[in-house]
Design a protein around this motif. Sequence first.
Motif, PDB file in Angstrom:
ATOM      1  N   PHE A  71       0.921  -1.607  -0.089  1.00 21.03           N
ATOM      2  CA  PHE A  71       0.209   0.061  -0.024  1.00 21.03           C
ATOM      3  C   PHE A  71       0.591   1.416   0.324  1.00 21.03           C
ATOM      4  N   ALA A  72       0.295   2.579   0.218  1.00 22.67           N
ATOM      5  CA  ALA A  72       1.056   4.099  -0.629  1.00 22.67           C
ATOM      6  C   ALA A  72       2.006   3.653   0.553  1.00 22.67           C
ATOM      7  N   ALA A  73       3.398   4.173  -0.506  1.00 21.82           N
ATOM      8  CA  ALA A  73       4.835   4.754   0.694  1.00 21.82           C
ATOM      9  C   ALA A  73       4.664   6.046   0.226  1.00 21.82           C
ATOM     10  N   SER A  74       5.619   6.154   0.974  1.00 24.70           N
ATOM     11  CA  SER A  74       6.670   7.425   1.420  1.00 24.70           C
ATOM     12  C   SER A  74       7.718   7.214   2.316  1.00 24.70           C
ATOM     13  N   THR A  75       7.954   8.372   2.984  1.00 30.81           N
ATOM     14  CA  THR A  75       9.042   7.594   4.076  1.00 30.81           C
ATOM     15  C   THR A  75       8.485   8.475   5.168  1.00 30.81           C
ATOM     16  N   ALA A  76       8.794   8.015   6.275  1.00 29.34           N
ATOM     17  CA  ALA A  76       8.577   8.484   7.804  1.00 29.34           C
ATOM     18  C   ALA A  76       9.825   8.921   8.331  1.00 29.34           C
ATOM     19  N   LEU A  77       9.496  10.639   9.576  1.00 27.83           N
ATOM     20  CA  LEU A  77      10.926  11.044   9.309  1.00 27.83           C
ATOM     21  C   LEU A  77      11.954  10.379  10.425  1.00 27.83           C
ATOM     22  N   SER A  78      10.799   9.954  11.620  1.00 25.22           N
ATOM     23  CA  SER A  78      11.635   8.708  12.502  1.00 25.22           C
ATOM     24  C   SER A  78      12.396   7.463  12.158  1.00 25.22           C
ATOM     25  N   ARG A  79      12.095   6.685  10.994  1.00 21.65           N
ATOM     26  CA  ARG A  79      13.219   6.358  10.453  1.00 21.65           C
ATOM     27  C   ARG A  79      13.643   7.004   9.501  1.00 21.65           C
ATOM     28  N   THR A  80      13.765   7.768   8.682  1.00 19.04           N
ATOM     29  CA  THR A  80      14.892   8.374   8.324  1.00 19.04           C
ATOM     30  C   THR A  80      16.189   8.774   9.317  1.00 19.04           C
ATOM     31  N   ALA A  81      15.288   9.020  10.396  1.00 21.19           N
ATOM     32  CA  ALA A  81      16.075   9.529  11.583  1.00 21.19           C
ATOM     33  C   ALA A  81      17.150   8.678  11.923  1.00 21.19           C
ATOM     34  N   ILE A  82      17.182   7.562  12.105  1.00 14.19           N
ATOM     35  CA  ILE A  82      17.366   6.727  12.762  1.00 14.19           C
ATOM     36  C   ILE A  82      18.255   5.897  11.293  1.00 14.19           C
ATOM     37  N   GLN A  83      17.817   6.274  10.250  1.00 11.91           N
ATOM     38  CA  GLN A  83      18.398   5.498   8.721  1.00 11.91           C
ATOM     39  C   GLN A  83      20.230   6.485   8.912  1.00 11.91           C
ATOM     40  N   GLU A  84      19.808   7.750   9.235  1.00  9.03           N
ATOM     41  CA  GLU A  84      20.643   8.466   8.954  1.00  9.03           C
ATOM     42  C   GLU A  84      21.943   8.786  10.142  1.00  9.03           C
ATOM     43  N   SER A  85      21.200   8.466  11.469  1.00  9.44           N
ATOM     44  CA  SER A  85      21.658   8.574  12.604  1.00  9.44           C
ATOM     45  C   SER A  85      22.968   7.705  12.974  1.00  9.44           C
ATOM     46  N   SER A  86      22.538   7.004  12.633  1.00 12.14           N
ATOM     47  CA  SER A  86      22.813   5.158  12.595  1.00 12.14           C
ATOM     48  C   SER A  86      23.835   5.182  12.225  1.00 12.14           C
ATOM     49  N   GLY A  87      24.713   6.025  10.809  1.00 10.53           N
ATOM     50  CA  GLY A  87      25.677   5.399  10.120  1.00 10.53           C
ATOM     51  C   GLY A  87      25.180   5.527   8.194  1.00 10.53           C
ATOM     52  N   GLY A  88      24.291   5.674   8.433  1.00 11.57           N
ATOM     53  CA  GLY A  88      23.750   5.124   6.830  1.00 11.57           C
ATOM     54  C   GLY A  88      24.129   6.148   5.844  1.00 11.57           C
ATOM     55  N   LYS A  89      24.770   5.705   4.461  1.00 10.26           N
ATOM     56  CA  LYS A  89      25.516   6.828   3.831  1.00 10.26           C
ATOM     57  C   LYS A  89      24.596   7.540   2.417  1.00 10.26           C
ATOM     58  N   THR A  90      24.529   6.216   2.236  1.00 10.36           N
ATOM     59  CA  THR A  90      23.526   5.848   0.425  1.00 10.36           C
ATOM     60  C   THR A  90      22.390   4.749   1.304  1.00 10.36           C
ATOM     61  N   GLN A  91      21.961   4.916  -0.047  1.00  9.37           N
ATOM     62  CA  GLN A  91      20.360   3.915  -0.092  1.00  9.37           C
ATOM     63  C   GLN A  91      20.925   2.163  -0.423  1.00  9.37           C
ATOM     64  N   ILE A  92      21.478   1.973  -0.136  1.00  6.85           N
ATOM     65  CA  ILE A  92      22.253   0.321  -0.050  1.00  6.85           C
ATOM     66  C   ILE A  92      22.227   0.335   2.132  1.00  6.85           C
ATOM     67  N   ALA A  93      22.150   1.288   2.365  1.00  2.71           N
ATOM     68  CA  ALA A  93      20.965   1.023   3.914  1.00  2.71           C
ATOM     69  C   ALA A  93      19.480   0.422   3.528  1.00  2.71           C
ATOM     70  N   GLY A  94      19.200   1.363   2.906  1.00  2.37           N
ATOM     71  CA  GLY A  94      17.713   1.058   2.920  1.00  2.37           C
ATOM     72  C   GLY A  94      17.713  -0.252   1.898  1.00  2.37           C
TER      73      GLY A  94
END
Length: 721
Positions: free
Chosen positions: A381-404
């Motif tokens: 179903f409908a996909a976008s992004t969530a600020l909480s998930r994105t904050a975790i992805q960036e703050s935990s060391g994610g640099k690119t969409q390989i983390a995704g």
Amino acid sequence: MVTLRNRYVVARRLYSEDRFAEEHEKIHRQPKTLLDHIKQYLTCDLKRAMNVALSLLPIIGWMRIYRIKEWLLGDVLSGISTGLVAIMQGLAFSLLASLPPSYGLYTAFFPVIIYFFLGTSRHISVGSFPVLSLMLGTVVTRLVPEGGAVGNITGFENLTLDQQRVIVASSVTFLMGIFQLAMGVLQFGFIVVYLSDTLVSGFTTAAAIQILVSQLKFVLGLEVPGISGPLAIIYTLEKIFVQIDRTNICDLVTSIVIMVVVFIVKEINDRYKAKLHVPIPIEVIMTVIACGVSYGFNFNERFKVDVIGVMVSGYESPIAPNMDVFKESAVEAFPIAIVGFAVAFSVAKVYAIKNNYTIDGNQELIAFGVSNIFGASFRSFAASTALSRTAIQESSGGKTQIAGLISAMMAMVVTVALGFLLEPLPKSVLGALVIVNLKGMLMQVTDVPYLWRRDKPDCVVWLGTCLGSILLGLDLGLAVGLGVELLTVVFRTQFPRCSVLANIAGTDLYRDRKDYLCIYEPKGVKIFRIPSPIFFANIEFFRDKLVEAVGFNPLRVLRKRNKALRTIKKLLVKNTEKGFLNTSCGPIEESQDEGNVEDLDLAPDFKDLPARIDWNAELPANICVPRVDVHSLILDFAAVSFLDISALKGLKASLKEFIRVDVDVYIVSCDVYILEKLHSCMFFDEEIQTSMFFPTLHDAMLHVLEKHKSDSEVVRKDSFV
């Protein structure tokens, strides 16, 4: 604070626009025609082909600069952390969409794979978003209520309620993706600018309240049918309170424990985020514990707790969207597409600025459009992004969409092999996780006092959007918010804060005369500023404010003078004595015969008089004409960005009225394109000439002082630069 006391001196001649054009040759640029733009767009060469490939596949750009030794480990760890959160949020947000929880895992997988190749943001975590899930759930419950599908929807024969809802959700998502893809192809990425931060804040706050109410039935363990449409939140609360005495205590206690623990640990994560390399995955921990306790104590049988139940194992074959659902949901799918893109683009822009790279709004529309179309084909179903998930992805060391990509692989593992472990999980746990994650959106209520103090129109936008979205539903509420926002823009431009300027003594600067003490205002000179475009909606406001600023109505004065002139001409015929204007005489009745009224608006005609009349001098008895003490009017057009045809006509009429009562009018700091438009629209004539335009306000003021030396000689020498 350091006070700058540097001085500068510029010695140049006084310029009008005409004199400046004579002395400084201008480059005449030939604007491109529509055919030129089409040829340029259709031109193809190797460089252009490479740019198109890079724009359509941004992965090529960041893969070429990928630093394996420095970034790979951070991306893997970030992907694992984000994947755990994405799995839990996918399960929880599927309840908002009125779908079985297992389909939330599909949304954590399929759209992420496509965005990996097409997205321009390297940091956002693609997947479910609570606001979109709730908007989608409203459509699902409207088309497939508890009693089964309604309306003219075919293809639902022999399908269960959940299967019908999955088809509706995937079809709406497919249509949402089509809208996003079409806007991306048509280069409509700019549309997001019409959703201001204030509007988005009010909208998401209302969505958080809607989400909170929708999850109460899970937290309390009540059976409440989904309700959609205006005032749905009121009817839902009514149904909840009617059966509040049937609350499932086990669900309630479980939810309270989950919310308290998760809230406390999240606060710890926020407070010590500088010391914690990876946030504590408290949602995952509590979900595992809740699953174990529910399975061990058999919550479903002993306490009648509603659990997730059978999870779909693996992935099902793709399906085509239902055309009947398209017809029934097109109105709702478009705002869902807009909101999904606006949220994702806003979050992506924040992290792009933080990490020093650029994102493309049009490519983001294409990426999310294709992601949603592809995902909907596999029942996500409908996909976008969530600020909480994105904050975790960036703050935990994610640099690119390989983390995704790693997080998507984790969702796949759970879907294929580990989904059965989540079957005893109470739905109240998912409801509690949804509610506790609303803290950030609910806390936006604190923006209201700040907005009221700083910008009341913005506060009205926030309140209008929030209240409209709460009472009328998110789709209609968004339309209400856009309407209120448009009205505030109209209000700001239709009723701008006009001001009368004065010179700051000893400088070439001009400011609002009400704001400063040490100012210089030459006698007989008025400087008027309008800080907005002038167009059909505010031209009358401009004229009224101009009359208010100078202190007299030039049209009224002009008509009075022309009436007096007729009377004086009749006196001249009767009295042949020379100098009659200075001769006292008995009371004389002013002529009541006005003749043609239109003639009163023309410039006074002195051809039959022996001398020009000084209207500020004493006139024969009973002839009274308003006194005009202003000889020069300067209009500051520095903030006027455009004029339309209606404004040109109104402006021309106003200028002629002042000129005909012997007031010199000057326009300063006029944009060059407005000047070109004035020429092309035949604005200039014998009365309104190009010599009245000056490049700066100070040039015009010096010209006025030079022209009226006798009035300015009394000014102190140090009052003016």
